[in-house]
Scaffold this motif. Sequence first.
Motif, PDB file in Angstrom:
ATOM      1  N   MET B  43     106.985 -91.108 -27.460  1.00 18.40           N
ATOM      2  CA  MET B  43     106.318 -92.416 -27.518  1.00 18.40           C
ATOM      3  C   MET B  43     105.678 -92.849 -26.182  1.00 18.40           C
ATOM      4  O   MET B  43     105.357 -94.021 -25.989  1.00 18.40           O
ATOM      5  CB  MET B  43     107.273 -93.535 -27.992  1.00 18.40           C
ATOM      6  CG  MET B  43     107.870 -93.290 -29.351  1.00 18.40           C
ATOM      7  SD  MET B  43     106.611 -93.283 -30.658  1.00 18.40           S
ATOM      8  CE  MET B  43     107.447 -92.327 -31.935  1.00 18.40           C
ATOM      9  N   TRP B  46     102.284 -94.142 -26.949  1.00 15.32           N
ATOM     10  CA  TRP B  46     102.412 -95.476 -27.564  1.00 15.32           C
ATOM     11  C   TRP B  46     102.586 -96.540 -26.491  1.00 15.32           C
ATOM     12  O   TRP B  46     101.962 -97.587 -26.503  1.00 15.32           O
ATOM     13  CB  TRP B  46     103.618 -95.439 -28.512  1.00 15.32           C
ATOM     14  CG  TRP B  46     103.915 -96.729 -29.210  1.00 15.32           C
ATOM     15  CD1 TRP B  46     103.432 -97.147 -30.405  1.00 15.32           C
ATOM     16  CD2 TRP B  46     104.779 -97.765 -28.739  1.00 15.32           C
ATOM     17  NE1 TRP B  46     103.930 -98.380 -30.719  1.00 15.32           N
ATOM     18  CE2 TRP B  46     104.759 -98.790 -29.714  1.00 15.32           C
ATOM     19  CE3 TRP B  46     105.561 -97.953 -27.602  1.00 15.32           C
ATOM     20  CZ2 TRP B  46     105.505 -99.960 -29.582  1.00 15.32           C
ATOM     21  CZ3 TRP B  46     106.309 -99.117 -27.472  1.00 15.32           C
ATOM     22  CH2 TRP B  46     106.261-100.106 -28.465  1.00 15.32           C
ATOM     23  N   ILE B  54      97.865 -97.184 -30.622  1.00 13.77           N
ATOM     24  CA  ILE B  54      98.677 -96.080 -31.141  1.00 13.77           C
ATOM     25  C   ILE B  54      99.879 -96.690 -31.844  1.00 13.77           C
ATOM     26  O   ILE B  54     100.576 -97.533 -31.284  1.00 13.77           O
ATOM     27  CB  ILE B  54      99.110 -95.112 -30.014  1.00 13.77           C
ATOM     28  CG1 ILE B  54      97.854 -94.508 -29.356  1.00 13.77           C
ATOM     29  CG2 ILE B  54     100.032 -94.017 -30.564  1.00 13.77           C
ATOM     30  CD1 ILE B  54      98.128 -93.519 -28.242  1.00 13.77           C
ATOM     31  N   GLU B  55     100.086 -96.290 -33.064  1.00 17.97           N
ATOM     32  CA  GLU B  55     101.129 -96.900 -33.894  1.00 17.97           C
ATOM     33  C   GLU B  55     102.119 -95.843 -34.344  1.00 17.97           C
ATOM     34  O   GLU B  55     101.799 -94.652 -34.376  1.00 17.97           O
ATOM     35  CB  GLU B  55     100.498 -97.555 -35.131  1.00 17.97           C
ATOM     36  CG  GLU B  55      99.594 -98.716 -34.770  1.00 17.97           C
ATOM     37  CD  GLU B  55      98.598 -99.048 -35.890  1.00 17.97           C
ATOM     38  OE1 GLU B  55      98.795 -98.560 -37.018  1.00 17.97           O
ATOM     39  OE2 GLU B  55      97.630 -99.774 -35.590  1.00 17.97           O
ATOM     40  N   ALA B  56     103.310 -96.316 -34.711  1.00 13.89           N
ATOM     41  CA  ALA B  56     104.300 -95.408 -35.275  1.00 13.89           C
ATOM     42  C   ALA B  56     105.186 -96.221 -36.200  1.00 13.89           C
ATOM     43  O   ALA B  56     105.265 -97.440 -36.068  1.00 13.89           O
ATOM     44  CB  ALA B  56     105.130 -94.758 -34.184  1.00 13.89           C
ATOM     45  N   HIS B  57     105.816 -95.559 -37.134  1.00 11.64           N
ATOM     46  CA  HIS B  57     106.691 -96.305 -38.036  1.00 11.64           C
ATOM     47  C   HIS B  57     108.154 -96.035 -37.767  1.00 11.64           C
ATOM     48  O   HIS B  57     109.007 -96.806 -38.156  1.00 11.64           O
ATOM     49  CB  HIS B  57     106.312 -96.031 -39.491  1.00 11.64           C
ATOM     50  CG  HIS B  57     104.986 -96.656 -39.801  1.00 11.64           C
ATOM     51  ND1 HIS B  57     104.859 -97.993 -40.079  1.00 11.64           N
ATOM     52  CD2 HIS B  57     103.739 -96.130 -39.812  1.00 11.64           C
ATOM     53  CE1 HIS B  57     103.565 -98.281 -40.256  1.00 11.64           C
ATOM     54  NE2 HIS B  57     102.872 -97.157 -40.099  1.00 11.64           N
ATOM     55  N   ARG B  59     110.937 -93.547 -34.853  1.00  6.65           N
ATOM     56  CA  ARG B  59     111.026 -92.580 -33.766  1.00  6.65           C
ATOM     57  C   ARG B  59     111.066 -91.140 -34.293  1.00  6.65           C
ATOM     58  O   ARG B  59     111.039 -90.200 -33.521  1.00  6.65           O
ATOM     59  CB  ARG B  59     112.274 -92.840 -32.902  1.00  6.65           C
ATOM     60  CG  ARG B  59     112.221 -94.138 -32.120  1.00  6.65           C
ATOM     61  CD  ARG B  59     111.091 -94.114 -31.095  1.00  6.65           C
ATOM     62  NE  ARG B  59     111.273 -93.100 -30.090  1.00  6.65           N
ATOM     63  CZ  ARG B  59     111.757 -93.301 -28.874  1.00  6.65           C
ATOM     64  NH1 ARG B  59     112.109 -94.520 -28.521  1.00  6.65           N
ATOM     65  NH2 ARG B  59     111.874 -92.321 -28.008  1.00  6.65           N
TER      66      ARG B  59
END
Lengths: 193, 92, 378
Positions: B43, B46, B54-57, B59
Amino acid sequence: MYYEVIWVGRGGQGAVTASRILAKALNREKIWAQAIVFFGAERRGAPVYAYNRISDQPIKYHHFVTDADVIVIFEPSLIKLTNVLSRARDNATVIINSAGRSEDMDSELHKYRLAVVDATSIALQLNLLVAGIPVINTAMIGAFAKAMGFPLIDSVKEVIKEAWPGKMGELNAQASEKAYRETRILENIKSVS
Amino acid sequence: MSEIPDNHLILPISKPTKGAGGKTGSWRVFRPVILEDKCIKCMMCWMYCPEAAIEAHSRNEVPKINYDYCKGCLVCKEVCPVSAIKSEREGE
Amino acid sequence: METYDVITGNDAVAWGARLSRVEVIAAYPITPQTTIVEKLAEWVDKGEIDARYIAVESEHSAMSAAMGASAAGARAFTATSSQGFLYMFEMISWAAGARTPVVMAVVNRALGPPWNIWSEHTDALMARDTGWIQFWASNNQEALDSIIQAYRVAEDKKVILPAMVMLGGFVLSHTAMPVRIHDQDKVDQYLPPYSPPHYVLNPKLSEPFAYGNILFPWDYAKVRLSIQRAMENSVDVIKKAAREFQEIFGIWHGDLIKEAYTDNAEMLIFALGAVAEQAEATAELLRKKGYKVGVVKVRVTRPFPKHEIAKLANKVSRIIVIDRDISFGWDGILAGEIKATLHEHNVDTPVTTKIMGIGGDDILPDHIEKAVKEVYNK
């Protein structure tokens, strides 16, 4: 109760620490004390001043001590060098580290109530040396306690042992007690001289 | 000039949104591309993305680049500790 | 357990931070502040406090790190002085705009050149327009207690601004005096853990945001106005924090101001920090000599206690402001603020500025007495 104290030593002799230890010892006896230092461009060997204000009431003053009721001198050569006795009040007590040699006894000293202690010999007897220099400040606190009647020497020893746990504290506490016992008070020196 | 609201806590935070210049993704010359098999999901990209693009849902997944707002500065590529981000010329 | 010890102002500040349960300390040493962060570093090293100590390469980085920690939701602390304070200045302003309630101790020291390490208030007063709340400690107990109060005020939901606590270099920082070190449970009761607003730098992975981006004039003005509103809110928060401190600990340092001998006073002395307490001690002597002199310790310079000062000033015929600082080309800095306050409130009491103690020059009771006598019979 109100006293102002000047400590004068040379850089490295621990005058600053002595004034702080004294204040802590007094605090144990519910006596209010400030320990003030003047920091400049000191080096080992240069004259260094530290001060105390002592009272039964909280003190609101925040300036250096100008004139004093008690002057503690770490070695006789500082008398001429600093002219510190010009800051002594009438009836001041002067506490001096000296082996009692006649040349140590500046003629000015005879105006005051005098307490004499051979702090250097006490440090040497106890092998109390740091970087080859005898540690005399804790002995001078013992001399103060004897000359002034406060704080109790036990309070001084307790604070010293807290400040330096282990052998160093033990030796310094011994130095203060030995000085307390050996300090000579010359009350009537005025009439003698 | 519109009236200024009387609020004691207005925070200097911003999210990717259509501003005066429209969607900033059109500014891009180079496009960062995350190589999914090399990504270790640390990350860092991110965290560093100055546009929060920059996205994430979670880890456990490879982050996704929001190409509507990514300006193509390639900070992400610089900070990636395992070189899992490459850049491609737009239009190629 | 509550204890009493004879400690320096710097150790008192370190105790204030420790009792406040600071979580991140980021600092760079500078005389006469150094022993504050040395003490804290020692405690962190020994595991006596549960905090992270970040050794940084400059004061600019110290404030950046403290601000980052605060933005991430931690209770952050730093300390500096003089040249270090100026080197930090960009980030001092930033911390207020970013609304990170960092608390910083500023050990007041003169600015160079010529090089000087002694007490003067000009350094911190330069930051009065940055959006930081400013407390001035007049003795070591107040230094300790003001750190705790500063966190209470800074983290209040109506405020969320950083706060600095000033203490005079050497005059307090290196002077030891009796200080009550409070019971931790009582401090915990007074100061709950920091619960940050929603914007901590720990957003959902799916909704990242950027912090401190550029804003155009219309939006920028809204954000900056919100700092002013928070400052206005802080007046009541500071008063409440001081009152509740007194209820729990039985100590009253004043809130925005503290009065001494102001009853039936014909003249008032205004001053900051230890200088104010020095003036108070002198006023006690002067009262015995028949001078009806009172002292107002200005404890907080931001928000400035305008109403409180105007009300007191209106009752007397002479005012002296002692400034251990100067705004070149204008006046003593506190005197300038007070003159503006009196004008705003239509109070026409004449104000005399006495600039004293520059570069650590000792302020003796005689100096204050001479100033009072000079103005008293004018």
